[in-house]
Design a protein around this motif. Structure first.
Motif, PDB file in Angstrom:
ATOM      1  N   GLY A 196       4.930 -17.891  -2.105  1.00 26.41           N
ATOM      2  CA  GLY A 196       5.545 -17.522  -0.827  1.00 26.41           C
ATOM      3  C   GLY A 196       5.786 -16.035  -0.685  1.00 26.41           C
ATOM      4  N   GLN A 197       5.717 -15.291  -1.792  1.00 29.05           N
ATOM      5  CA  GLN A 197       6.019 -13.861  -1.707  1.00 29.05           C
ATOM      6  C   GLN A 197       4.763 -13.045  -1.406  1.00 29.05           C
ATOM      7  N   PHE A 198       4.964 -11.797  -1.029  1.00 24.15           N
ATOM      8  CA  PHE A 198       3.816 -10.955  -0.687  1.00 24.15           C
ATOM      9  C   PHE A 198       3.933  -9.600  -1.363  1.00 24.15           C
ATOM     10  N   LEU A 199       2.860  -8.824  -1.219  1.00 19.34           N
ATOM     11  CA  LEU A 199       2.871  -7.469  -1.764  1.00 19.34           C
ATOM     12  C   LEU A 199       2.388  -6.512  -0.670  1.00 19.34           C
ATOM     13  N   ILE A 200       2.529  -5.238  -0.910  1.00 12.16           N
ATOM     14  CA  ILE A 200       2.020  -4.237   0.028  1.00 12.16           C
ATOM     15  C   ILE A 200       1.116  -3.302  -0.750  1.00 12.16           C
ATOM     16  N   VAL A 201      -0.087  -3.077  -0.239  1.00 12.79           N
ATOM     17  CA  VAL A 201      -0.991  -2.142  -0.914  1.00 12.79           C
ATOM     18  C   VAL A 201      -1.276  -0.947  -0.024  1.00 12.79           C
ATOM     19  N   ARG A 202      -1.641   0.133  -0.688  1.00 12.56           N
ATOM     20  CA  ARG A 202      -2.112   1.321   0.006  1.00 12.56           C
ATOM     21  C   ARG A 202      -3.293   1.816  -0.816  1.00 12.56           C
ATOM     22  N   THR A 203      -4.396   2.084  -0.144  1.00  9.45           N
ATOM     23  CA  THR A 203      -5.607   2.410  -0.892  1.00  9.45           C
ATOM     24  C   THR A 203      -5.772   3.902  -1.118  1.00  9.45           C
ATOM     25  N   ASP A 204      -5.243   4.716  -0.226  1.00  6.00           N
ATOM     26  CA  ASP A 204      -5.430   6.152  -0.357  1.00  6.00           C
ATOM     27  C   ASP A 204      -4.317   6.878   0.383  1.00  6.00           C
ATOM     28  N   GLU A 205      -4.259   8.175   0.171  1.00  7.89           N
ATOM     29  CA  GLU A 205      -3.172   9.002   0.692  1.00  7.89           C
ATOM     30  C   GLU A 205      -3.011   8.856   2.207  1.00  7.89           C
ATOM     31  N   GLU A 206      -4.111   8.678   2.922  1.00  8.99           N
ATOM     32  CA  GLU A 206      -4.029   8.617   4.378  1.00  8.99           C
ATOM     33  C   GLU A 206      -3.828   7.188   4.884  1.00  8.99           C
ATOM     34  N   GLY A 207      -3.879   6.219   3.959  1.00  8.03           N
ATOM     35  CA  GLY A 207      -3.933   4.825   4.368  1.00  8.03           C
ATOM     36  C   GLY A 207      -2.620   4.244   4.852  1.00  8.03           C
ATOM     37  N   GLU A 208      -2.744   3.096   5.537  1.00 13.97           N
ATOM     38  CA  GLU A 208      -1.574   2.332   5.959  1.00 13.97           C
ATOM     39  C   GLU A 208      -1.043   1.530   4.795  1.00 13.97           C
ATOM     40  N   ARG A 209       0.158   1.050   4.947  1.00 14.06           N
ATOM     41  CA  ARG A 209       0.699   0.090   3.992  1.00 14.06           C
ATOM     42  C   ARG A 209       0.300  -1.297   4.497  1.00 14.06           C
ATOM     43  N   ILE A 210      -0.491  -2.023   3.719  1.00 14.40           N
ATOM     44  CA  ILE A 210      -1.035  -3.303   4.168  1.00 14.40           C
ATOM     45  C   ILE A 210      -0.349  -4.457   3.444  1.00 14.40           C
ATOM     46  N   PRO A 211       0.359  -5.317   4.181  1.00 11.76           N
ATOM     47  CA  PRO A 211       0.994  -6.476   3.542  1.00 11.76           C
ATOM     48  C   PRO A 211       0.002  -7.608   3.320  1.00 11.76           C
ATOM     49  N   LEU A 212      -0.004  -8.188   2.130  1.00 10.79           N
ATOM     50  CA  LEU A 212      -0.888  -9.312   1.812  1.00 10.79           C
ATOM     51  C   LEU A 212      -0.123 -10.302   0.951  1.00 10.79           C
TER      52      LEU A 212
END
Ligand SMILES: Cc1cc2nc3c(=O)[nH]c(=O)nc-3n(C[C@H](O)[C@H](O)[C@H](O)COP(=O)(O)OP(=O)(O)OC[C@H]3O[C@@H](n4cnc5c(N)ncnc54)[C@H](O)[C@@H]3O)c2cc1C
Ligand SMILES: Cc1cc2nc3c(=O)[nH]c(=O)nc-3n(C[C@H](O)[C@H](O)[C@H](O)COP(=O)(O)OP(=O)(O)OC[C@H]3O[C@@H](n4cnc5c(N)ncnc54)[C@H](O)[C@@H]3O)c2cc1C
Ligand code: SF4
Ligand code: SF4
Ligand code: FES
Lengths: 466, 282
Positions: free
Chosen positions: B31-47
């Motif tokens: 049920g839990q999620f994480l947030i990733v960011r791929t590079d300095e300019e990137g968004e924070r993406i919840p998955l």
């Protein structure tokens, strides 16, 4: 010599120009002006200004060094009491602190203490510094700091200098707390100042672990029992945005100031699409609130292309809690102050986007608990302000993540951590707290002061325990 | 830095990554999620955390390339590092013994996050009936895994290329109609799907949990961007959720807020496309 009654003006970017860029607004004194301003100080034997400074910077002593051109000595004196002078010189509400008490202010304008502090700090930042990493003994004790705002950074610095191995845990992907995600670039340059201070701490040997949410990845108990930290300092700030709880607040185009400023400062939405995080700003914007946060959101809106920006505040100009300088700057840039007005509803169009803010006019009644006159709605005075964006900047509360996972660390009714004022000690042994998480939203210098006091207390606690 | 140990294409534009993150694997819950960011300019993406292996120290994500951020993420390869991973975020799913019969519904890529929930429910001895929905047979994911943790699996495809023709709600109705006593339904998938499930169970007053995915920034309760109306309260999905009682969720408001940046996503996507062509030419 005749006294100069007025402060030397600090050069600043032209309001017409700066309203469209994110470069710093106030440009700082040059050498000559700094020396001239320092010469206004009377070097009082019983300096009243010092009482107004929450960390008791030795103001006359450092100003005397500026006056004689010994800038390196000046900054040395400031740093004895204040670890982040380049920040405080810029963002302290000096008119309520040091400068409020300056004797020169009785008949003229107070000495520009903040501007001189900034001058000395900037002089120092330009010089290369060699910072030697601390050499730790094998049995050095470890201390954890939770949150990398001014409270956490100052505690970390002090503890490192006392010989502890310090790890700072930060939830976001950048350190600095409000200094990084809240206060805009045009008031506090990030790369030039905030990140330099953080880099210096790292050089000293402080470890900063980003992307680490305490209460989720580790609890405070796990830090102490499993990760080997002998003490913990909690400085998680006031990060929980308040909303107005009026109809229409969920419409597209209504932002909390935290979201608005985070998208812009931390995620660099002002460089969209080069940076990928979007931020939508309408042609007309209403920012609700009257503090620094509201001024920052309003001036950020202008810089992001808004043509007309209102500040909607329910009291009068006298009660505006923002720094005086920010109010002046906002006015010069053309922000439209709708004082004595309170929002009652956000009105949307058929697509769920904001199209207006419905407000009611207010008048001031008797003083309330805060000592300020209570605003009272004037019946039947509602009107609509056509706007496409509304930013809610009416205050922040404590984020409960750490408290809710640390049951033996007590909180008060508002959810702030209960901590001893002098030491920061909480009800849980070995855990200390300070900054906005204890006091509620306050100031950078108070947070730093709390971090410093707690570092001292942690040192005493660990020595006694050993 | 978080290394990608495994990259697998599950269906067109849908990737599964195993990421090296021992501490996160240790703490993650269904049920839990994480947030990733791929590079300095990137968004924070919840998955969503689609799976975790505490022994190996890995967590898995399953994501679909839908815009600029997820496209950049999809370009990474085995051995590459992800710049930032923040986790575990959000509340865990309520799973305990004796909950009775639980229907786990995953629509499209929502099957990925429903999988650890179904597994958890099954492990403690609840009866798990799973419904997996997809547009067609080609893009159905994780069927084998779902079968291993369910007492019964019903598959639906929009075009009838596999299983029951129709939507997950058709399968759900079949289960209800055959007189099965359902104690709880958990549905994860596109918002329209979750809304239909909620409407399907409402007349029968079956407890229905949905996992919401509003636009997020920090994921720690700091920005309020993820707020949704649940009953007469405003909740922050990242800390109060992401799971909520579906019968109380204001889906209309949720969908409206998700559309907030549609026009800007187009600009951003074009920008990233141009960048990757430039990079490709170099
Ligand atoms: C827009 C704005 C403008 C301001 N302007 C001024 C000004 O001009 N002058 C002034 O003196 N003050 C100003 N303030 C107030 C000042 O910034 C704060 O009082 C000060 O930053 C408080 O410091 P702190 O260290 O307590 O917390 P913060 O600076 O809030 O830092 C707390 C840090 O802890 C992190 N954190 C939170 N929870 C967790 C967790 N669970 N795990 C790990 N990390 C966590 C947060 O991400 C954050 O980085 C302003 C505030 C804002 C928002
Ligand atoms: C708690 C949570 C769990 C999620 N789990 C998964 C998952 O397991 N697998 C998966 O493929 N997707 C998942 N999502 C959705 C995923 O985060 C978005 O698809 C992704 O952020 C889109 O980013 P983009 O830059 O590629 O596309 P964009 O071009 O930015 O947007 C495409 C679509 O995604 C939505 N979106 C954009 N940014 C966000 C954001 N920050 N948060 C949520 N939605 C956004 C937009 O409204 C739009 O509909 C989850 C979202 C949340 C909130
Ligand atoms: S730290 Fe702030 S209050 Fe103290 S002297 Fe400097 S500007 Fe004034
Ligand atoms: S009170 Fe004013 S004049 Fe006196 S020492 Fe302080 S700054 Fe100088
Ligand atoms: S994502 Fe910011 S509060 Fe939930």
């Amino acid at each position: 010599m005749a006294l100069v009654m007025k402060k030397h003006a600090m050069p600043e970017q032209d309001p017409q120009v700066r309203a469209h860029n994110f470069n710093e607004v106030a440009l700082g004194y040059d050498r000559e002006t700094a020396i001239a301003e320092a010469s206004r100080c009377l070097n009082c034997p019983k300096p009243r200004c010092v009482q107004g400074c929450p960390v008791q910077v030795k103001i006359p002593n450092f100003i005397a060094k500026v006056k004689s051109g010994d800038f390196a000595d000046a900054i040395g004196i400031i740093k004895e009491s204040n670890a982040l002078p380049a920040v405080c010189g810029r963002v302290c509400p000096q008119e309520n602190q040091c400068e409020k008490y300056c004797v020169m202010g009785v008949r003229g304008e107070p000495v520009g203490i903040g501007r001189l502090e900034r001058f000395a700090a900037d002089y120092d930042l330009k010089k290369p510094h060699e910072i030697k990493p601390i050499k730790y003994a094998a049995d050095t004790q470890k201390v954890a700091v939770v949150g990398s705002g001014p409270a956490g950074l100052s505690a970390a610095g002090e503890l490192a200098k006392k010989g502890y191995k310090v790890t700072v845990f930060e939830a976001l992907h950048k350190a600095g707390g409000v200094l990084s995600y809240g206060i805009p670039e045009f008031r506090l340059p990030k790369e030039k100042i905030v990140q330099v201070e953080i880099a210096n701490l790292k050089k000293l040997g402080v470890e900063i672990r980003l992307d680490t949410v305490i209460g989720k990845l580790y609890t405070v108990d796990e830090l102490m029992q499993e990760e080997g930290f002998a003490a913990v300092f909690v400085s998680t700030g006031a990060g929980l945005p308040s909303f107005m709880h009026i109809p229409g607040e969920n419409l597209n185009g209504v932002y909390s100031a935290n979201e608005f400023l985070t998208r812009c400062n931390l995620m660099k939405a002002y460089k969209f699409p080069e940076y990928h995080t979007p931020l939508k700003v309408g042609k007309t914007v209403a920012v609700v609130g009257g503090g620094n946060v509201a001024m920052d959101a309003a001036r950020t809106s202008l810089r992001l292309g808004a043509e007309h920006v209102y500040i909607v505040y329910r009291r009068s100009e006298k009660e505006l809690p923002a720094r005086l300088e920010e109010v002046h700057h906002a006015k010069d840039e053309g922000i439209d102050f709708k004082l004595l007005n309170n929002p009652v509803e956000v009105i949307g169009d058929e697509n769920g986007n904001v199209k207006a803010l419905r407000c009611i006019k207010m008048q001031l009644g008797e003083p309330d608990a805060s000592g300020r006159r209570r605003p009272i709605p004037i019946e039947g005075s509602e009107f609509e302000l056509p706007v496409e964006t509304v930013v809610v900047a009416i205050g922040q509360g404590p984020n409960p993540l750490v408290q809710s996972t640390t049951p033996d660390m007590h909180t008060n009714k508002r959810g702030n951590i209960v901590a001893d004022e002098a030491t920061g000690a909480t009800t849980k042994a070995g855990v200390f707290a300070g900054g906005d998480i204890v006091t509620g939203a306050a100031t950078v210098i108070l947070a730093m002061g709390a971090g410093k006091k707690a570092a001292q207390a942690i040192d005493e606690y660990l020595k006694k325990k050993a | 830095m978080y290394k990608i140990l495994k990259k697998e294409l599950l269906s067109p534009k849908v990737w599964l990554y195993d990421i090296e993150a021992p501490q996160i694997a240790k703490k993650a819950q269904p049920g839990q999620f994480l947030i990733v960011r791929t590079d300095e300019e990137g968004e924070r993406i919840p998955l969503t955390i689609a799976d975790f292996d505490r022994a190996k120290g890995t967590v898995s994500i399953v994501f679909q390339e839908v815009g600029a951020g997820t496209e950049v993420l999809g370009q990474l390869n085995e051995g590459d590092d992800i710049l930032d991973v923040v986790a575990p975020l959000g509340k865990k799913t309520h799973i305990e013994k004796g909950m009775g019969t639980v229907v786990c519904i995953g629509g499209g890529i929502g099957v990925a996050p429903i999988y650890p929930i179904a597994r958890g429910m099954h492990q403690v001895g609840n009866k798990v009936i799973s419904i997996m929905g997809a547009k067609n047979k080609e893009i159905l994911i994780l069927e084998k895994q779902m079968r291993a943790v369910s007492d019964e699996v019903l598959v639906t495809t929009d075009d009838g290329s596999y299983g029951i023709k129709g939507f997950v709600t058709n399968a759900l109705q079949q289960i209800i109609d055959r007189g099965e006593k359902i104690d709880e339904v958990i549905a994860i998938g596109p918002v329209v799907m979750m809304r239909s499930v909620v409407e399907a169970t409402r007349p029968y007053k079956i407890k229905t949990v949905v996992s919401l995915n509003p636009i997020m920034v920090d994921g720690t309760g700091m920005c309020g961007g993820c707020r949704v109306q649940v009953g007469d309260e405003i909740k922050f999905a990242c800390v109060d959720g992401p799971e909520f009682d579906g019968h109380l969720v204001d889906f209309k408001g949720l969908m409206s807020r998700q559309r907030m940046y549609k026009d800007m996503e187009k600009i951003e996507s074009d920008h990233v496309c141009k960048l990757s062509t430039v990079k490709g030419e170099l």
